[in-house]
Design a protein around this motif. Structure first.
Motif, PDB file in Angstrom:
ATOM      1  N   MET A  66       1.091   3.649   2.367  1.00  0.00           N
ATOM      2  CA  MET A  66       1.852   3.682   4.004  1.00  0.00           C
ATOM      3  C   MET A  66       3.106   2.589   3.591  1.00  0.00           C
ATOM      4  O   MET A  66       4.483   3.223   4.492  1.00  0.00           O
ATOM      5  CB  MET A  66       0.825   3.381   4.995  1.00  0.00           C
ATOM      6  CG  MET A  66       0.343   4.498   4.909  1.00  0.00           C
ATOM      7  SD  MET A  66       0.513   6.208   5.582  1.00  0.00           S
ATOM      8  CE  MET A  66       0.634   5.417   6.977  1.00  0.00           C
ATOM      9  N   TYR A 118       4.070  -4.535   8.951  1.00  0.00           N
ATOM     10  CA  TYR A 118       3.332  -2.243   9.416  1.00  0.00           C
ATOM     11  C   TYR A 118       4.084  -2.555  10.327  1.00  0.00           C
ATOM     12  O   TYR A 118       4.309  -1.408  10.824  1.00  0.00           O
ATOM     13  CB  TYR A 118       1.542  -2.175   8.860  1.00  0.00           C
ATOM     14  CG  TYR A 118       0.861  -2.654   9.834  1.00  0.00           C
ATOM     15  CD1 TYR A 118       0.387  -3.079  11.157  1.00  0.00           C
ATOM     16  CD2 TYR A 118       0.282  -3.798   8.400  1.00  0.00           C
ATOM     17  CE1 TYR A 118      -0.350  -4.164  10.797  1.00  0.00           C
ATOM     18  CE2 TYR A 118      -0.965  -5.026   8.734  1.00  0.00           C
ATOM     19  CZ  TYR A 118      -1.019  -5.187  10.355  1.00  0.00           C
ATOM     20  OH  TYR A 118      -1.843  -6.038  10.803  1.00  0.00           O
ATOM     21  N   TRP A 123      -5.560  -2.094  14.877  1.00  0.00           N
ATOM     22  CA  TRP A 123      -7.387  -2.617  15.552  1.00  0.00           C
ATOM     23  C   TRP A 123      -8.048  -3.806  15.681  1.00  0.00           C
ATOM     24  O   TRP A 123      -9.302  -3.899  15.274  1.00  0.00           O
ATOM     25  CB  TRP A 123      -8.125  -1.564  15.702  1.00  0.00           C
ATOM     26  CG  TRP A 123      -8.381  -1.204  15.298  1.00  0.00           C
ATOM     27  CD1 TRP A 123      -7.616   0.247  14.108  1.00  0.00           C
ATOM     28  CD2 TRP A 123      -9.867  -0.698  14.464  1.00  0.00           C
ATOM     29  NE1 TRP A 123      -8.191   0.801  13.239  1.00  0.00           N
ATOM     30  CE2 TRP A 123      -9.420   0.738  13.266  1.00  0.00           C
ATOM     31  CE3 TRP A 123     -11.158  -0.798  14.538  1.00  0.00           C
ATOM     32  CZ2 TRP A 123     -10.807   0.339  11.916  1.00  0.00           C
ATOM     33  CZ3 TRP A 123     -11.827  -1.337  13.488  1.00  0.00           C
ATOM     34  CH2 TRP A 123     -12.282  -0.125  12.804  1.00  0.00           C
ATOM     35  N   ARG A 124      -7.852  -3.769  13.629  1.00  0.00           N
ATOM     36  CA  ARG A 124      -8.522  -4.699  12.856  1.00  0.00           C
ATOM     37  C   ARG A 124      -8.862  -5.821  12.366  1.00  0.00           C
ATOM     38  O   ARG A 124      -8.716  -6.826  11.841  1.00  0.00           O
ATOM     39  CB  ARG A 124      -9.211  -3.947  11.364  1.00  0.00           C
ATOM     40  CG  ARG A 124      -9.818  -2.769  11.160  1.00  0.00           C
ATOM     41  CD  ARG A 124     -10.248  -2.016  10.170  1.00  0.00           C
ATOM     42  NE  ARG A 124      -8.991  -2.407   9.399  1.00  0.00           N
ATOM     43  CZ  ARG A 124      -9.311  -1.503   7.756  1.00  0.00           C
ATOM     44  NH1 ARG A 124     -10.485  -0.714   7.540  1.00  0.00           N
ATOM     45  NH2 ARG A 124      -8.170  -2.041   6.943  1.00  0.00           N
ATOM     46  N   ARG A 171       1.430   5.220  12.088  1.00  0.00           N
ATOM     47  CA  ARG A 171       0.075   6.340  12.182  1.00  0.00           C
ATOM     48  C   ARG A 171      -0.076   4.649  10.824  1.00  0.00           C
ATOM     49  O   ARG A 171      -1.482   4.044  11.553  1.00  0.00           O
ATOM     50  CB  ARG A 171       0.081   6.898  11.030  1.00  0.00           C
ATOM     51  CG  ARG A 171      -0.523   6.990   9.961  1.00  0.00           C
ATOM     52  CD  ARG A 171      -1.153   8.584   9.389  1.00  0.00           C
ATOM     53  NE  ARG A 171      -2.051   9.122   9.350  1.00  0.00           N
ATOM     54  CZ  ARG A 171      -1.990   9.450   8.091  1.00  0.00           C
ATOM     55  NH1 ARG A 171      -1.485   9.507   7.003  1.00  0.00           N
ATOM     56  NH2 ARG A 171      -3.204   9.436   7.457  1.00  0.00           N
ATOM     57  N   HIS A 172       0.676   4.144  10.453  1.00  0.00           N
ATOM     58  CA  HIS A 172       0.195   2.763   9.945  1.00  0.00           C
ATOM     59  C   HIS A 172      -0.601   1.582  10.632  1.00  0.00           C
ATOM     60  O   HIS A 172      -1.474   1.072  10.298  1.00  0.00           O
ATOM     61  CB  HIS A 172       1.353   2.239   8.845  1.00  0.00           C
ATOM     62  CG  HIS A 172       0.951   1.624   7.588  1.00  0.00           C
ATOM     63  ND1 HIS A 172       1.961   1.088   7.188  1.00  0.00           N
ATOM     64  CD2 HIS A 172      -0.517   1.076   7.297  1.00  0.00           C
ATOM     65  CE1 HIS A 172       1.188  -0.220   5.919  1.00  0.00           C
ATOM     66  NE2 HIS A 172      -0.196   0.196   6.181  1.00  0.00           N
ATOM     67  N   THR A 173       0.355   1.335  11.338  1.00  0.00           N
ATOM     68  CA  THR A 173       0.086   0.260  13.148  1.00  0.00           C
ATOM     69  C   THR A 173      -0.789   0.712  12.936  1.00  0.00           C
ATOM     70  O   THR A 173      -2.054  -0.058  13.489  1.00  0.00           O
ATOM     71  CB  THR A 173       1.280   0.040  13.462  1.00  0.00           C
ATOM     72  OG1 THR A 173       2.383  -0.657  13.249  1.00  0.00           O
ATOM     73  CG2 THR A 173       0.248  -1.175  14.483  1.00  0.00           C
ATOM     74  N   GLY A 174      -1.507   1.742  13.522  1.00  0.00           N
ATOM     75  CA  GLY A 174      -2.653   2.170  14.383  1.00  0.00           C
ATOM     76  C   GLY A 174      -3.875   2.109  13.778  1.00  0.00           C
ATOM     77  O   GLY A 174      -4.873   1.604  13.958  1.00  0.00           O
ATOM     78  N   ASN A 175      -3.671   2.577  12.323  1.00  0.00           N
ATOM     79  CA  ASN A 175      -4.915   2.145  11.559  1.00  0.00           C
ATOM     80  C   ASN A 175      -5.367   1.035  10.816  1.00  0.00           C
ATOM     81  O   ASN A 175      -6.985   0.373  10.911  1.00  0.00           O
ATOM     82  CB  ASN A 175      -4.238   2.446  10.351  1.00  0.00           C
ATOM     83  CG  ASN A 175      -4.569   4.273   9.594  1.00  0.00           C
ATOM     84  OD1 ASN A 175      -5.257   4.897  10.763  1.00  0.00           O
ATOM     85  ND2 ASN A 175      -3.639   4.696   8.668  1.00  0.00           N
ATOM     86  N   LEU A 176      -4.150  -0.542  10.979  1.00  0.00           N
ATOM     87  CA  LEU A 176      -5.094  -1.724  11.235  1.00  0.00           C
ATOM     88  C   LEU A 176      -4.814  -2.428  12.227  1.00  0.00           C
ATOM     89  O   LEU A 176      -5.406  -3.235  12.178  1.00  0.00           O
ATOM     90  CB  LEU A 176      -3.910  -2.280   9.379  1.00  0.00           C
ATOM     91  CG  LEU A 176      -3.982  -1.365   8.454  1.00  0.00           C
ATOM     92  CD1 LEU A 176      -2.589  -1.750   7.253  1.00  0.00           C
ATOM     93  CD2 LEU A 176      -5.044  -1.799   7.693  1.00  0.00           C
ATOM     94  N   CYS A 232       0.561  -1.181  -0.288  1.00  0.00           N
ATOM     95  CA  CYS A 232       0.130  -0.235   0.077  1.00  0.00           C
ATOM     96  C   CYS A 232       0.696   1.548  -0.404  1.00  0.00           C
ATOM     97  O   CYS A 232       1.903   1.736   0.171  1.00  0.00           O
ATOM     98  CB  CYS A 232      -0.874  -0.208   1.578  1.00  0.00           C
ATOM     99  SG  CYS A 232      -0.165   0.120   2.452  1.00  0.00           S
TER     100      CYS A 232
END
Length: 137
Positions: A46, A114, A97-98, A90-95, A44
Motif C-alpha cells: 500500500m 500512512y 485502529w491497531r 484505505r491504508h490508514t483505515g486498515n492500520l 508495504c
C-alpha cells in the motif's frame, strides 16, 4: 489585486513547478530515501501504491508546465489525486485502529507515513480545485 496575481501566466507556471517539485521531493523523497535507505525500512504494498500515485501527480504537473494545462492532464491529475486519496484512506483505515503508540513504521513529525498520505492527497485535491478555479479558457 489578489485576482490579478493568480491570473498571471508566470505566477501560474511558478506555482505548478513549485507544487511538482515539492510533491516529489518532500513526501516521496523522505519516504524513499530517508526511511528506505537511511533507516532501512521496507515499505508495504500500500505504501508503494501511494508513492507511485504521488510520482504520477508530480509528472502530470510537470507535463502541464511543459505542454500547458489540457483537459487530459487535468482528468489524469483528478484520477490520481482521488485514487491516491482512496488508497491513503484505505491504508490508514486498515492500520490506525491497531496503532497504540508503537506505530507501524517510523513517525515523521508525530504522524506515521500512512497517515501523511491522506494529508498529501487532500492537498492534491485542493490544488486541483485551485487549478480549475484560476485557469484561463
Amino acid at each position: 489585486m489578489f485576482e490579478r496575481f493568480f491570473t498571471s501566466e508566470r505566477v501560474f507556471r511558478f506555482l505548478l513547478a513549485t507544487g511538482a517539485l515539492l510533491l516529489v521531493a518532500i513526501p516521496v523523497g523522505i519516504a524513499c530515501f530517508g526511511l528506505g535507505f537511511v533507516i532501512g525500512e521496507n515499505p508495504c504494498i500500500m505504501c508503494w501504491v501511494e508513492r507511485f500515485a504521488m510520482v504520477y501527480l508530480g509528472v502530470l504537473l510537470m507535463m502541464m508546465l511543459r505542454y500547458g494545462v489540457r483537459t487530459r492532464y487535468l482528468a489524469a491529475y483528478a484520477f490520481w489525486a482521488f485514487a491516491g486519496l482512496y488508497f491513503g484512506l484505505r491504508h490508514t483505515g486498515n492500520l490506525i485502529w491497531r496503532d497504540i503508540g508503537q506505530g507501524f513504521g517510523s513517525a515523521i513529525l508525530g504522524a506515521h507515513t500512512y497517515s501523511w498520505a491522506v494529508f498529501v492527497y487532500w492537498l492534491a485535491v485542493l490544488s486541483l480545485f485551485f487549478i480549475l478555479l484560476f485557469m484561463r479558457k
